[in-house]
Design a protein around this motif. Structure first.
Motif, short mmCIF file in Angstrom:
data_model
loop_
_atom_site.label_atom_id
_atom_site.label_comp_id
_atom_site.label_asym_id
_atom_site.label_seq_id
_atom_site.Cartn_x
_atom_site.Cartn_y
_atom_site.Cartn_z
N THR A 130 -6.72 -20.61 5.17
CA THR A 130 -5.26 -20.64 5.12
C THR A 130 -4.61 -19.89 6.26
N GLY A 131 -5.33 -18.98 6.91
CA GLY A 131 -4.73 -18.13 7.93
C GLY A 131 -3.84 -17.05 7.37
N ARG A 132 -3.99 -16.76 6.09
CA ARG A 132 -3.21 -15.72 5.42
C ARG A 132 -4.14 -14.61 4.95
N ASP A 133 -3.56 -13.46 4.60
CA ASP A 133 -4.38 -12.29 4.29
C ASP A 133 -4.36 -11.85 2.84
N LYS A 134 -3.27 -12.05 2.14
CA LYS A 134 -3.12 -11.45 0.81
C LYS A 134 -3.75 -12.31 -0.28
N VAL A 135 -4.27 -11.61 -1.29
CA VAL A 135 -4.91 -12.27 -2.42
C VAL A 135 -4.30 -11.71 -3.71
N ALA A 164 -13.29 5.35 -5.08
CA ALA A 164 -13.39 6.09 -3.83
C ALA A 164 -14.19 5.27 -2.83
N GLY A 165 -13.89 5.46 -1.56
CA GLY A 165 -14.62 4.75 -0.52
C GLY A 165 -13.97 3.47 -0.05
N ILE A 166 -12.86 3.09 -0.67
CA ILE A 166 -12.13 1.88 -0.26
C ILE A 166 -10.85 2.32 0.43
N PRO A 167 -10.67 1.98 1.70
CA PRO A 167 -9.44 2.37 2.40
C PRO A 167 -8.20 1.76 1.75
N GLN A 168 -7.10 2.50 1.77
CA GLN A 168 -5.85 1.99 1.25
C GLN A 168 -5.43 0.71 1.97
N SER A 169 -5.77 0.61 3.24
CA SER A 169 -5.40 -0.57 4.01
C SER A 169 -6.02 -1.84 3.43
N PHE A 170 -7.22 -1.74 2.84
CA PHE A 170 -7.84 -2.88 2.19
C PHE A 170 -7.04 -3.28 0.95
N ALA A 171 -6.70 -2.27 0.15
CA ALA A 171 -5.99 -2.53 -1.10
C ALA A 171 -4.61 -3.12 -0.88
N GLU A 172 -4.01 -2.82 0.25
CA GLU A 172 -2.67 -3.33 0.52
C GLU A 172 -2.63 -4.84 0.68
N THR A 174 -4.12 -6.80 -1.42
CA THR A 174 -4.36 -7.35 -2.75
C THR A 174 -3.17 -7.06 -3.67
N ILE A 175 -2.70 -8.09 -4.35
CA ILE A 175 -1.57 -7.99 -5.27
C ILE A 175 -2.09 -8.22 -6.68
N GLY A 193 5.10 -15.69 -0.88
CA GLY A 193 4.23 -16.86 -0.94
C GLY A 193 3.61 -17.25 0.39
N ASP A 194 4.33 -17.04 1.49
CA ASP A 194 3.79 -17.44 2.78
C ASP A 194 2.74 -16.48 3.32
N GLU A 195 2.48 -15.36 2.59
CA GLU A 195 1.45 -14.40 2.98
C GLU A 195 0.18 -14.53 2.14
N ILE A 196 0.24 -15.29 1.06
CA ILE A 196 -0.82 -15.30 0.06
C ILE A 196 -1.83 -16.40 0.36
N ALA A 197 -3.08 -15.99 0.53
CA ALA A 197 -4.15 -16.96 0.79
C ALA A 197 -4.64 -17.61 -0.50
N ALA A 198 -4.70 -16.84 -1.60
CA ALA A 198 -5.31 -17.38 -2.81
C ALA A 198 -4.93 -16.56 -4.03
N VAL A 199 -5.02 -17.20 -5.17
CA VAL A 199 -5.06 -16.54 -6.47
C VAL A 199 -6.50 -16.61 -6.95
N LEU A 200 -7.06 -15.45 -7.26
CA LEU A 200 -8.43 -15.35 -7.74
C LEU A 200 -8.41 -14.91 -9.20
N THR A 201 -8.96 -15.73 -10.07
CA THR A 201 -8.95 -15.38 -11.49
C THR A 201 -10.18 -15.93 -12.20
N GLU A 202 -10.59 -15.24 -13.23
CA GLU A 202 -11.54 -15.80 -14.19
C GLU A 202 -10.75 -16.69 -15.15
N PRO A 203 -11.27 -17.85 -15.52
CA PRO A 203 -10.57 -18.65 -16.55
C PRO A 203 -10.48 -17.91 -17.87
N ILE A 204 -11.50 -17.10 -18.16
CA ILE A 204 -11.55 -16.21 -19.32
C ILE A 204 -11.90 -14.83 -18.79
N LEU A 205 -11.19 -13.80 -19.22
CA LEU A 205 -11.47 -12.45 -18.72
C LEU A 205 -12.75 -11.92 -19.35
#
Length: 446
Positions: A130-135, A164-172, A174-175, A193-205
């Protein structure tokens, strides 16, 4: 029940393994029992204690611990031909063809080595395509130990690392939104919407007590992502070829994602993972595209042989019908047990997955409720009390479940997953007698 050998093993393990375990969920208190061997639908620990097993390796063991002779012989034959080659093998093509033939959304696959690796690769592929970054991910969803999804935060806001061990920049990038909240997803897409590459979900949690989707929720995700040019990724690491039979959960719920991640069942108890989708997207992976993905052990012939032969066996026999019926028997029986012992509690799960959630509220009169586990039916008298998302499960009596109920069930000879959140699993090796014994254990423990 004796446990001297497990205690001694744990004492040794503490000296050479962090926390004495190789996955934190196994660190039950005061110490875990160590399994010596599997036996059909049971495990036997280092002290000779035998338990009915509803952990089933956290999902992969669709047929139980004892494989049918034809499956086992083909695995042994592959092992005798050598463990791996560093070159393609026919079984890679055969398993990919099998999955593509049965899962409507899949034309091509890339095999990897775990569910974590599958979801990591799927997120990278979505971003590259998609050329986008956010998930966008669901609060309470679990997509493996990867930086893009070990994130928590308020609905629709910038996430913060949950480890711990995950940079804040990575988390930014992810929504997070609550599962089953259609409005929250639409608001996120209206804003970004124009920044979002994908919605990632389990069909059942699956790692949140098998909470299922409310009516039309998964359809709404499909519509919203299509409207905004984002991809919809179904994480079927847990549900793939376990819920919905050969069509997986996406077939059961009638929603077609752009990408699907698999693991667990498709490896037959051996390490494996896969990403699947249409050729247009999948060919963005190297060497045909620019999204790098590689692995020394990817497409491991032993893992793929085990998965292929187990799936062939399931397809040619009554495995899925049997498990669906047995699952309904178990969940219906649990519903009856709760009516007498704890009417505020909730039974969840689909097909061969199940859980009892220690919810705190609900009508005392359970007439007219879902009979074989919560189906998020608006006409059910428990609909407003059944868990819809992580917050609802977290508000349950999670400490009571873990500190009192789990040990009590162990004492009754039943091995459950270690906390309120993890799903439990039936296998083809389980019998109606196992279910009856399990229901008696629940009666005693509750």
């Amino acid at each position: 029940m004796h446990d001297a050998n497990s205690r001694e093993l744990y004492d040794r393990a503490l000296s050479v393994l962090p926390g004495g375990v190789n996955s934190p969920v196994r660190a039950v208190r005061p110490y875990p029992f160590f399994v010596e061997r599997g036996d059909g639908a049971h495990v036997v620990d280092a002290d000779g204690n035998k338990f009915i097993d509803y952990v089933m390796g956290y999902g992969p063991l669709l047929l139980g611990h004892d494989l049918p002779q034809e499956v086992e012989s083909r695995i042994q034959s592959q092992l005798s031909d050598g463990p791996m080659y560093g070159a393609p093998a026919e079984v890679e093509v055969e398993l990919a063809e099998f999955i593509a033939r049965h899962v409507q959304s899949v034309e091509m696959l890339r095999f990897v080595n775990s569910g974590t690796e599958a979801t990591t690769s799927a997120v990278r592929l979505a971003r590259g395509y998609t050329g986008r970054d956010k998930v966008v991910v669901m609060q309470g969803g679990y997509h493996g130990a990867q930086e893009s999804t070990l994130v928590e935060g308020k609905s629709g806001g910038t996430g913060t690392p949950s480890s711990a061990g995950i940079p804040q920049s990575f988390a930014e990038e992810t929504i997070t939104v609550p599962f089953n909240d259609e409005r929250a997803v639409r608001e996120v897409f209206e804003a970004r919407g124009d920044e979002i590459a994908a919605v990632l979900t389990e069909p059942i949690l699956g790692n949140c007590a098998s909470v299922g989707p409310v009516e039309e929720y998964l359809d709404s995700l499909r519509e919203t992502t299509e409207e905004h040019g984002a991809l919809l990724i179904f994480d079927e690491v847990m549900t793939g070829f376990r819920v919905g039979g050969l069509q997986c959960a996406q077939g059961k719920f009638g929603v077609t994602p752009d990408l699907t991640t698999f693991a667990k069942v498709i490896g037959g108890g051996f390490p494996v993972g896969a990403v699947g989708g249409p050729a247009e997207i999948m060919e963005s992976f190297t060497p045909t595209g620019d999204v790098f993905q590689a692995g020394t052990y990817s497409g491991h012939p032993l893992s793929l042989t085990a998965g292929l032969e187990m799936l062939r066996y399931a397809a040619e026999n009554d495995v899925y019908d049997y498990l669906a019926d047995l699952g309904d028997q178990l969940r219906s029986g649990l519903t009856d047990v709760l009516e007498d012992r704890a009417p505020e509690y909730t039974v969840t799960g689909y097909d061969s997955m199940f859980k009892v959630v220690f919810t705190r509220d609900g009508p005392r009169d359970r007439s007219g409720q879902c009979e074989a586990g919560c189906r998020q039916d608006p006409d059910c008298p428990r609909f407003d009390y059944c868990p819809k998302n992580k917050a609802d499960v977290a508000a349950a009596e999670t400490e009571r479940w873990e500190r009192l109920f789990w040990p009590a069930m162990r004492d009754e000879g039943v091995f459950l997953t270690a906390n309120q959140y993890e799903s439990q699993f039936l296998s083809y090796a389980h019998t109606e007698e196992d279910v009856e014994e399990t229901l008696e254990a629940y009666k005693s423990a509750l």
